[in-house]
Design a protein around this motif. Sequence first.
Motif, PDB file in Angstrom:
ATOM      1  N   LEU A 132      18.362  43.575  21.933  1.00 17.93           N
ATOM      2  CA  LEU A 132      19.125  43.017  20.470  1.00 17.93           C
ATOM      3  C   LEU A 132      20.828  43.439  20.474  1.00 17.93           C
ATOM      4  O   LEU A 132      20.919  44.422  21.039  1.00 17.93           O
ATOM      5  CB  LEU A 132      18.447  43.626  19.506  1.00 17.93           C
ATOM      6  CG  LEU A 132      17.122  42.886  18.883  1.00 17.93           C
ATOM      7  CD1 LEU A 132      16.807  43.584  17.624  1.00 17.93           C
ATOM      8  CD2 LEU A 132      17.297  41.347  18.443  1.00 17.93           C
ATOM      9  N   ASP A 169      25.204  47.800  16.463  1.00 24.78           N
ATOM     10  CA  ASP A 169      23.605  47.930  16.840  1.00 24.78           C
ATOM     11  C   ASP A 169      22.896  47.488  15.589  1.00 24.78           C
ATOM     12  O   ASP A 169      23.184  48.174  14.378  1.00 24.78           O
ATOM     13  CB  ASP A 169      23.270  49.453  17.258  1.00 24.78           C
ATOM     14  CG  ASP A 169      23.935  49.660  18.730  1.00 24.78           C
ATOM     15  OD1 ASP A 169      23.963  48.848  19.472  1.00 24.78           O
ATOM     16  OD2 ASP A 169      24.170  50.758  18.837  1.00 24.78           O
ATOM     17  N   PRO A 170      21.983  46.651  15.648  1.00 28.16           N
ATOM     18  CA  PRO A 170      21.213  46.186  14.504  1.00 28.16           C
ATOM     19  C   PRO A 170      20.375  47.599  14.018  1.00 28.16           C
ATOM     20  O   PRO A 170      20.055  48.595  14.653  1.00 28.16           O
ATOM     21  CB  PRO A 170      20.235  45.275  15.085  1.00 28.16           C
ATOM     22  CG  PRO A 170      20.869  44.685  16.163  1.00 28.16           C
ATOM     23  CD  PRO A 170      21.733  45.558  16.632  1.00 28.16           C
ATOM     24  N   ILE A 222      22.528  38.129  15.021  1.00 30.21           N
ATOM     25  CA  ILE A 222      21.801  39.068  15.574  1.00 30.21           C
ATOM     26  C   ILE A 222      21.138  38.162  17.027  1.00 30.21           C
ATOM     27  O   ILE A 222      20.711  37.283  16.534  1.00 30.21           O
ATOM     28  CB  ILE A 222      20.611  39.466  14.980  1.00 30.21           C
ATOM     29  CG1 ILE A 222      20.766  40.256  13.849  1.00 30.21           C
ATOM     30  CG2 ILE A 222      19.581  40.230  15.734  1.00 30.21           C
ATOM     31  CD1 ILE A 222      19.562  40.901  12.794  1.00 30.21           C
ATOM     32  N   TRP A 271      19.154  38.036  20.717  1.00 32.51           N
ATOM     33  CA  TRP A 271      18.234  38.737  21.580  1.00 32.51           C
ATOM     34  C   TRP A 271      18.423  38.052  22.832  1.00 32.51           C
ATOM     35  O   TRP A 271      18.214  36.729  23.451  1.00 32.51           O
ATOM     36  CB  TRP A 271      16.731  38.351  21.256  1.00 32.51           C
ATOM     37  CG  TRP A 271      15.760  38.904  22.313  1.00 32.51           C
ATOM     38  CD1 TRP A 271      15.125  38.172  23.224  1.00 32.51           C
ATOM     39  CD2 TRP A 271      15.170  40.127  22.331  1.00 32.51           C
ATOM     40  NE1 TRP A 271      14.244  38.905  23.958  1.00 32.51           N
ATOM     41  CE2 TRP A 271      14.186  40.292  23.341  1.00 32.51           C
ATOM     42  CE3 TRP A 271      15.072  41.216  21.502  1.00 32.51           C
ATOM     43  CZ2 TRP A 271      13.227  41.450  23.520  1.00 32.51           C
ATOM     44  CZ3 TRP A 271      14.212  42.289  21.644  1.00 32.51           C
ATOM     45  CH2 TRP A 271      13.374  42.277  22.956  1.00 32.51           C
ATOM     46  N   TRP A 321      14.664  43.878  11.852  1.00 28.34           N
ATOM     47  CA  TRP A 321      15.863  44.274  12.278  1.00 28.34           C
ATOM     48  C   TRP A 321      16.945  43.562  11.309  1.00 28.34           C
ATOM     49  O   TRP A 321      16.722  42.402  11.014  1.00 28.34           O
ATOM     50  CB  TRP A 321      16.234  43.857  13.831  1.00 28.34           C
ATOM     51  CG  TRP A 321      15.527  44.746  14.575  1.00 28.34           C
ATOM     52  CD1 TRP A 321      14.245  43.947  15.109  1.00 28.34           C
ATOM     53  CD2 TRP A 321      15.594  46.035  14.971  1.00 28.34           C
ATOM     54  NE1 TRP A 321      13.703  45.184  16.139  1.00 28.34           N
ATOM     55  CE2 TRP A 321      14.542  46.298  15.833  1.00 28.34           C
ATOM     56  CE3 TRP A 321      16.726  46.954  14.740  1.00 28.34           C
ATOM     57  CZ2 TRP A 321      14.322  47.556  16.581  1.00 28.34           C
ATOM     58  CZ3 TRP A 321      16.473  48.178  15.424  1.00 28.34           C
ATOM     59  CH2 TRP A 321      15.390  48.621  16.417  1.00 28.34           C
ATOM     60  N   GLU A 322      17.999  44.172  10.903  1.00 28.44           N
ATOM     61  CA  GLU A 322      18.913  43.633  10.004  1.00 28.44           C
ATOM     62  C   GLU A 322      20.466  44.092  10.676  1.00 28.44           C
ATOM     63  O   GLU A 322      20.637  45.128  11.476  1.00 28.44           O
ATOM     64  CB  GLU A 322      19.123  44.026   8.507  1.00 28.44           C
ATOM     65  CG  GLU A 322      17.684  43.699   7.889  1.00 28.44           C
ATOM     66  CD  GLU A 322      17.539  42.245   7.324  1.00 28.44           C
ATOM     67  OE1 GLU A 322      18.850  41.512   7.687  1.00 28.44           O
ATOM     68  OE2 GLU A 322      16.537  41.942   7.204  1.00 28.44           O
ATOM     69  N   GLY A 350      17.014  49.096  11.862  1.00 25.54           N
ATOM     70  CA  GLY A 350      15.510  48.395  11.539  1.00 25.54           C
ATOM     71  C   GLY A 350      14.565  49.371  10.934  1.00 25.54           C
ATOM     72  O   GLY A 350      14.867  50.619  11.047  1.00 25.54           O
ATOM     73  N   ASP A 355       9.039  45.638  14.268  1.00 28.18           N
ATOM     74  CA  ASP A 355      10.195  46.295  13.913  1.00 28.18           C
ATOM     75  C   ASP A 355      10.983  45.046  13.021  1.00 28.18           C
ATOM     76  O   ASP A 355      11.084  43.943  13.870  1.00 28.18           O
ATOM     77  CB  ASP A 355      10.837  46.732  15.200  1.00 28.18           C
ATOM     78  CG  ASP A 355      10.206  48.051  15.548  1.00 28.18           C
ATOM     79  OD1 ASP A 355      10.234  49.018  14.817  1.00 28.18           O
ATOM     80  OD2 ASP A 355       9.749  48.076  16.781  1.00 28.18           O
TER      81      ASP A 355
END
Length: 538
Positions: free
Chosen positions: A84, A253-254, A77, A79, A265-266, A256, A263
Motif C-alpha cells: 500500500l 504511509d496509510p 491509496i 495497492w 486503511w486511511e 489503519g 485491516d
Amino acid sequence: MQHDVHHDALYYPSASRRMTTFGKRGMVATSQPLAAQVGITILQQGGNAVDAAIATAAALTVVEPTSNGIGSDAFAIVWVNGKLHGLNASGQAPKAATIEAMKALGHDRIPSHGMLPVTIPGAPAAWAALSERFGRLPFAELLAPAIALAEEGFAVTPVIHQMWAEAVHTYGAYDDPAFTAWFDTFAPNGRAPQPGQIWASPGHAESLRAIAETRAQTFYTGELAERIDAFSREHGGLLRKEDLAGYAPEWVDPIGVRYQGHDIWEIPPNGSGLIVLQALGMLDQLEESSDTVETLHRRIEATKLAYMDGFKHLTERGAMAHTTEQLLSDEYLKSRAALIGEQAVDPTHGNPFQGGTVYLATADEEGNMVSFIQSNFHGFGSGMVVPKTGISLQNRGSSFSLDPDHANALAPHKRTYHTIIPGFITKGDQAVGPFGVMGGYMQPQGHVQVVTGLLNDGLNAQAALDMPRWKWVEGKTIEVEADFPNHLALALARRGHKIVKVADSISFGRGQIILRNAESGVLQGGTEPRTDGAVLPL
C-alpha cells in the motif's frame, strides 16, 4: 474480535437497488458513467489500475464539475505489487494567508466563496505523481479522453443538473465581478444545463491539454500559474505563483486499525480518515450485539465521539498536539467506547494521554487497485474560475479557524483539516479492495457504515451502498433517509436520539466499492444508487 452476527433484514435489505457487478480482468467504479467508460478504455489499451484512475479523475473534472475540477485537491491509496502507498495531494494555504490578514480584511471567519478560501490545488500534481511512479501509459494519453469530452461536450445527467442548478442560485446571490467567469463558463445563459443538454468547455480542454503536455508543470510554474496569479491579484486573493511553484504532493504511509479480522486503511492527517478508524476501533472494543437497535445505536454513538475528536484535534500532522498512535491506542479507544451507554449523549472530545467530492475505484488483472478522491469541497468550490481556462478553484481554506488557539488555526503554508478520504481494506497480505463515500462531513460516517455493512452484516458491495443511511448532524440529532425503516427510527428515538427524516438522498453521500476474491481473483463492484454512477467490468 471475529463476529458472525447478521441483523434485521428490514434495515439491511436483501434485495439491492442494483445488482452486484462482477468482473475478472479489471473494473472501474465512479459517479459518472462516461468517466467510468474512460477508465475501462485505458485498461483495454494496456494501462494499469493507476493509469485508469488518473484518466477517470481527469474525465470527472469535465463530466462532474459540480463536485471537482482542475483546481481541486486529491488523495489516493494505491495497492501495487503487494504493498500500500498513500498520496496526500492537498494544498497548503498561501504564504500571505494569516489570521491577521483575514481580520484586517474584516473577517471573523474565512468566507466560503471568493478568492480568500482558495488554497493551492493539488489534483494536477497528484495525476502527474501517480503516473510517474506507477503508471504504464504515457501521461498525455491518459488525459486525452477528458480533453475530447471537454471539446466535444457531453449530455448532462440528472443528479449533476440538480447540483448545477443549486450552484447557479448560490453564486447568483453575489453582486461581485469576480464570479463573472464562473457564469461565463458554467452558466452562460444564466441557468444550469438541463438533463440531456450538451455542455462543452473549450477552455477546460485547452488547460487539460497544457497539463498533459507538461506533466502538470504549466499549472505550477508555467502559463496557467501566471493566469491564476493574475486572477487572484485582480480579485483580492492571497494565492500567488510563488505558492504554486513551491508545491509538491506528499507520499505517505496509510494508517489503519484491525477490524473484524481485516485491516482498514486511511490517509493520515490532515485527512479525516482518523475519524473512521477511531469509530471502528471503539466498536471493536464492544461485544457484538444481535439486537439491531443496539447495533445501530452503538455505531452512531461511536461515530459521534470520533467526530468530536476530529473537530478538536485534526489538522496538518506536524501541528497536532497528539499523534495518530495516541488517538488510535487501545487504551484510549477503550476509554472512549466506555462512554457509549443505553441512551444517546451530547458528544464531547477526549484528551488522549493527558499531560464537496468525487470518488473512484479501479482494479486491473495484475492485482493493482486504486482508491482515489478529489474535491472542490463545496460544490463547484469558491465560485472562482480563471477566465477562459475552465479552472474552478476549490474553497478548502474555509475549513481553517481564525482562532489562534484552535488546532486547525490558519497559518501560512499550512494544510487544513480535510474531509476527503479514500479507504482501503486488506486481509493478511492480500488486498480486499478500495472503497469510498464522498460528500463533505458525511464521508467518515459513510466509511463506517460501508465497512460495518461489509464486515459485520455480510453485505455484498452493492448492498452495502444501497442500505438506508444515517447521518449525525450535531448533539443528539441524527438525519436518516426517507426509506429508513420507521420502527428503527422510533426505537432510536426512545434511546434519546432526535431522528429527522430527509427526503433528498444526495446529502447522504455517494460511494463506490471494488472487492477482490483472494482465491479466484474475481472482482465484485458496487456503485452509488444516489447518483448517476456506474461500475464497469472488463
